[in-house]
Design a protein around this motif. Structure first.
Motif, PDB file in Angstrom:
ATOM      1  N   SER A 184       0.827  -1.210   0.000  1.00 18.61           N
ATOM      2  CA  SER A 184       0.000   0.000   0.000  1.00 18.61           C
ATOM      3  C   SER A 184       0.861   1.260   0.000  1.00 18.61           C
ATOM      4  O   SER A 184       0.453   2.300  -0.522  1.00 18.61           O
ATOM      5  N   LEU A 185       2.062   1.161   0.578  1.00 20.13           N
ATOM      6  CA  LEU A 185       2.960   2.317   0.615  1.00 20.13           C
ATOM      7  C   LEU A 185       3.365   2.725  -0.797  1.00 20.13           C
ATOM      8  O   LEU A 185       3.341   3.915  -1.143  1.00 20.13           O
ATOM      9  N   VAL A 186       3.719   1.757  -1.630  1.00 14.51           N
ATOM     10  CA  VAL A 186       4.100   2.036  -3.016  1.00 14.51           C
ATOM     11  C   VAL A 186       2.917   2.626  -3.778  1.00 14.51           C
ATOM     12  O   VAL A 186       3.059   3.603  -4.535  1.00 14.51           O
ATOM     13  N   ALA A 187       1.733   2.051  -3.565  1.00 12.76           N
ATOM     14  CA  ALA A 187       0.541   2.530  -4.265  1.00 12.76           C
ATOM     15  C   ALA A 187       0.212   3.964  -3.875  1.00 12.76           C
ATOM     16  O   ALA A 187      -0.111   4.803  -4.735  1.00 12.76           O
ATOM     17  N   MET A 188       0.282   4.280  -2.589  1.00 11.26           N
ATOM     18  CA  MET A 188      -0.002   5.640  -2.137  1.00 11.26           C
ATOM     19  C   MET A 188       1.011   6.634  -2.677  1.00 11.26           C
ATOM     20  O   MET A 188       0.651   7.746  -3.093  1.00 11.26           O
ATOM     21  N   THR A 189       2.277   6.227  -2.685  1.00 15.25           N
ATOM     22  CA  THR A 189       3.322   7.132  -3.158  1.00 15.25           C
ATOM     23  C   THR A 189       3.186   7.395  -4.655  1.00 15.25           C
ATOM     24  O   THR A 189       3.258   8.547  -5.113  1.00 15.25           O
ATOM     25  N   PHE A 190       2.983   6.339  -5.418  1.00  9.90           N
ATOM     26  CA  PHE A 190       2.822   6.485  -6.865  1.00  9.90           C
ATOM     27  C   PHE A 190       1.588   7.318  -7.191  1.00  9.90           C
ATOM     28  O   PHE A 190       1.643   8.240  -8.033  1.00  9.90           O
ATOM     29  N   GLY A 191       0.470   7.016  -6.538  1.00 12.34           N
ATOM     30  CA  GLY A 191      -0.769   7.746  -6.795  1.00 12.34           C
ATOM     31  C   GLY A 191      -0.647   9.215  -6.445  1.00 12.34           C
ATOM     32  O   GLY A 191      -1.102  10.093  -7.198  1.00 12.34           O
ATOM     33  N   GLY A 192      -0.012   9.515  -5.304  1.00 16.54           N
ATOM     34  CA  GLY A 192       0.159  10.901  -4.893  1.00 16.54           C
ATOM     35  C   GLY A 192       1.058  11.682  -5.834  1.00 16.54           C
ATOM     36  O   GLY A 192       0.768  12.829  -6.191  1.00 16.54           O
ATOM     37  N   ALA A 193       2.162  11.055  -6.275  1.00 16.38           N
ATOM     38  CA  ALA A 193       3.086  11.722  -7.204  1.00 16.38           C
ATOM     39  C   ALA A 193       2.414  11.973  -8.547  1.00 16.38           C
ATOM     40  O   ALA A 193       2.571  13.051  -9.150  1.00 16.38           O
ATOM     41  N   ALA A 194       1.638  10.994  -9.036  1.00 16.81           N
ATOM     42  CA  ALA A 194       0.951  11.150 -10.319  1.00 16.81           C
ATOM     43  C   ALA A 194      -0.103  12.248 -10.248  1.00 16.81           C
ATOM     44  O   ALA A 194      -0.237  13.061 -11.181  1.00 16.81           O
ATOM     45  N   LEU A 195      -0.846  12.286  -9.155  1.00 17.55           N
ATOM     46  CA  LEU A 195      -1.874  13.313  -8.983  1.00 17.55           C
ATOM     47  C   LEU A 195      -1.249  14.702  -8.939  1.00 17.55           C
ATOM     48  O   LEU A 195      -1.731  15.645  -9.586  1.00 17.55           O
ATOM     49  N   LEU A 196      -0.167  14.836  -8.197  1.00 19.28           N
ATOM     50  CA  LEU A 196       0.507  16.120  -8.072  1.00 19.28           C
ATOM     51  C   LEU A 196       1.047  16.595  -9.415  1.00 19.28           C
ATOM     52  O   LEU A 196       0.887  17.770  -9.789  1.00 19.28           O
ATOM     53  N   LEU A 197       1.667  15.703 -10.168  1.00 16.50           N
ATOM     54  CA  LEU A 197       2.214  16.068 -11.480  1.00 16.50           C
ATOM     55  C   LEU A 197       1.100  16.477 -12.435  1.00 16.50           C
ATOM     56  O   LEU A 197       1.237  17.476 -13.168  1.00 16.50           O
ATOM     57  N   ALA A 198      -0.013  15.749 -12.436  1.00 12.47           N
ATOM     58  CA  ALA A 198      -1.128  16.072 -13.329  1.00 12.47           C
ATOM     59  C   ALA A 198      -1.702  17.452 -13.001  1.00 12.47           C
ATOM     60  O   ALA A 198      -1.996  18.247 -13.913  1.00 12.47           O
ATOM     61  N   LEU A 199      -1.847  17.751 -11.720  1.00 12.43           N
ATOM     62  CA  LEU A 199      -2.389  19.046 -11.313  1.00 12.43           C
ATOM     63  C   LEU A 199      -1.478  20.193 -11.723  1.00 12.43           C
ATOM     64  O   LEU A 199      -1.924  21.217 -12.256  1.00 12.43           O
ATOM     65  N   VAL A 200      -0.164  20.033 -11.488  1.00 18.31           N
ATOM     66  CA  VAL A 200       0.780  21.110 -11.787  1.00 18.31           C
ATOM     67  C   VAL A 200       0.892  21.336 -13.291  1.00 18.31           C
ATOM     68  O   VAL A 200       0.932  22.490 -13.747  1.00 18.31           O
ATOM     69  N   LEU A 201       0.955  20.286 -14.067  1.00 17.47           N
ATOM     70  CA  LEU A 201       1.032  20.449 -15.521  1.00 17.47           C
ATOM     71  C   LEU A 201      -0.224  21.137 -16.066  1.00 17.47           C
ATOM     72  O   LEU A 201      -0.139  22.024 -16.927  1.00 17.47           O
ATOM     73  N   THR A 202      -1.382  20.766 -15.551  1.00 18.37           N
ATOM     74  CA  THR A 202      -2.637  21.385 -15.983  1.00 18.37           C
ATOM     75  C   THR A 202      -2.689  22.855 -15.604  1.00 18.37           C
ATOM     76  O   THR A 202      -3.030  23.722 -16.422  1.00 18.37           O
ATOM     77  N   LEU A 203      -2.334  23.149 -14.360  1.00 17.47           N
ATOM     78  CA  LEU A 203      -2.382  24.530 -13.877  1.00 17.47           C
ATOM     79  C   LEU A 203      -1.371  25.420 -14.603  1.00 17.47           C
ATOM     80  O   LEU A 203      -1.694  26.547 -14.995  1.00 17.47           O
ATOM     81  N   SER A 204      -0.147  24.934 -14.763  1.00 12.66           N
ATOM     82  CA  SER A 204       0.892  25.756 -15.415  1.00 12.66           C
ATOM     83  C   SER A 204       0.547  26.035 -16.868  1.00 12.66           C
ATOM     84  O   SER A 204       0.743  27.152 -17.361  1.00 12.66           O
ATOM     85  N   THR A 205       0.004  25.049 -17.566  1.00 15.51           N
ATOM     86  CA  THR A 205      -0.406  25.260 -18.957  1.00 15.51           C
ATOM     87  C   THR A 205      -1.550  26.264 -19.033  1.00 15.51           C
ATOM     88  O   THR A 205      -1.550  27.174 -19.884  1.00 15.51           O
ATOM     89  N   THR A 206      -2.519  26.120 -18.133  1.00 12.48           N
ATOM     90  CA  THR A 206      -3.674  27.032 -18.125  1.00 12.48           C
ATOM     91  C   THR A 206      -3.254  28.462 -17.828  1.00 12.48           C
ATOM     92  O   THR A 206      -3.687  29.407 -18.500  1.00 12.48           O
ATOM     93  N   VAL A 207      -2.384  28.639 -16.838  1.00 14.65           N
ATOM     94  CA  VAL A 207      -1.966  29.982 -16.433  1.00 14.65           C
ATOM     95  C   VAL A 207      -1.168  30.671 -17.538  1.00 14.65           C
ATOM     96  O   VAL A 207      -1.385  31.846 -17.840  1.00 14.65           O
ATOM     97  N   THR A 208      -0.237  29.953 -18.143  1.00 17.92           N
ATOM     98  CA  THR A 208       0.586  30.574 -19.187  1.00 17.92           C
ATOM     99  C   THR A 208      -0.247  30.971 -20.399  1.00 17.92           C
ATOM    100  O   THR A 208       0.002  32.018 -21.020  1.00 17.92           O
TER     101      THR A 208
END
Length: 331
Positions: A234-258
């Protein structure tokens, strides 16, 4: 098929090395733990100093002047690196933090506080035909700001995880082992810059091998404190899921803002890649300096390790898409 797999493993040897370092830490934790045969504290300090001395030798400040005047672009990138990321951590931790181990929550906070990466940000921007000069400027500026801002952010926000951090001590350590060798490298650059350029592939190899040593030593302490016995898959799953979610949010936000700010495509590319990247090369040594012999240091750097691999894969795909665009002729 086996030959193709071997070629892929050779090409991705650093990823294989990180997995191997974790496995070795699980099998031989006493060798690399604090106070063990490896003398990890001494090795870490000497290695960190040498790595950032090499960074200083390889940092071409003259090339930064071309990107200096793009102040709106710089503001967006640094705001994402040291502002939007921590705010996202606050939001996500308030929603999901109750289900995470405290060490992993602290690890995601640390991931959100570390600077942008220089090499891959510039490489991806170049591949995507973006503003390379601005990417070099922002990635380099981010590394310098991180000496103060990374421990400051962790110090301010780590209280919510029940952790504490001596801000003054952390900044002094980072300045002594990161900023000082960078300055020395810059001073020596006129004399040794040519030598560094000729042997860059070997200095890059030293950089990555040393990171693997730090990963091994960090996980040795965590293994001794029960990292693998207390947490399962579960530790690997939580870490992978959290990193993927964070990357998706930042890429979406940075593209939208620019795009909302009306950036030209070349500046958008630099902002998206520099503003979404996090450095593993500086992040692991900085974690060693900030958290010292923290028993869960391996758990703290785990989100950064996952995020690093995800950002390389996802941003490589994005770079190819950007590169395939039709360039409008100058009017």
């Amino acid at each position: 098929m086996p030959l193709r797999i071997v070629k892929r493993l050779v090409r991705d040897w650093f990823l294989v090395g990180m997995v191997t370092a974790v496995v070795l830490a699980a099998l031989f934790p006493d060798f690399g733990r604090t106070g063990g045969t490896l003398h990890a504290d001494v090795v870490a300090n000497v290695g960190i100093f040498l790595v950032f001395l090499l960074y200083g030798l390889g940092l071409p400040l003259a090339n930064l002047k071309a990107g200096f005047m793009k102040w709106r672009l710089h503001l967006v990138v640094q705001s994402f690196t040291f502002g939007v990321f921590p705010l996202l951590w606050l939001l996500l931790d308030s929603l999901l933090g109750r289900w995470l181990p405290s060490g992993l929550s602290l690890g995601f906070l640390y991931l959100c506080a570390v600077p942008s990466t220089i090499s891959s940000s510039v490489a991806m921007t170049g591949l995507a035909r973006g503003n390379v000069a601005a990417a070099i400027f922002n990635a380099s500026l981010s590394s310098l700001l991180g000496v103060v801002l990374t421990p400051l952010i962790v110090s301010l926000l780590a209280k919510t995880t029940g952790q504490s951090l001596s801000l003054g001590d952390a900044i002094l350590k980072l300045a002594g082992l990161l900023l000082l060798p960078l300055v020395i490298g810059q001073v020596l650059r006129p004399v040794l810059g040519g030598w560094f350029s000729r042997y860059r592939k070997y200095t890059n190899l030293f950089d990555r091998v040393f990171i693997l040593v730090l990963v091994y030593a960090s996980f040795c302490d965590s293994v001794k404190s029960g990292l693998f016995t207390d947490y399962g898959g579960s530790l690997v799953a939580m870490t992978f899921g959290g990193a993927a979610l964070l990357l998706a949010l930042v890429l979406t936000l940075s593209t939208t803002v620019t795009r909302w700010l009306g950036f030209v495509k070349e500046d958008e590319i630099a902002a998206v890649f520099c503003g979404s990247k996090k450095t593993l090369a500086s992040g692991v040594p900085m974690a060693r300096l900030i958290f010292g012999a923290h028993p869960l240091l391996g758990l703290i750097v785990l989100p950064l390790m996952f995020y690093h691999q995800l950002q390389l894969i996802v941003c490589s795909v994005l770079a190819e898409r950007y590169a395939s665009r039709e360039v409008q002729p100058a009017s």
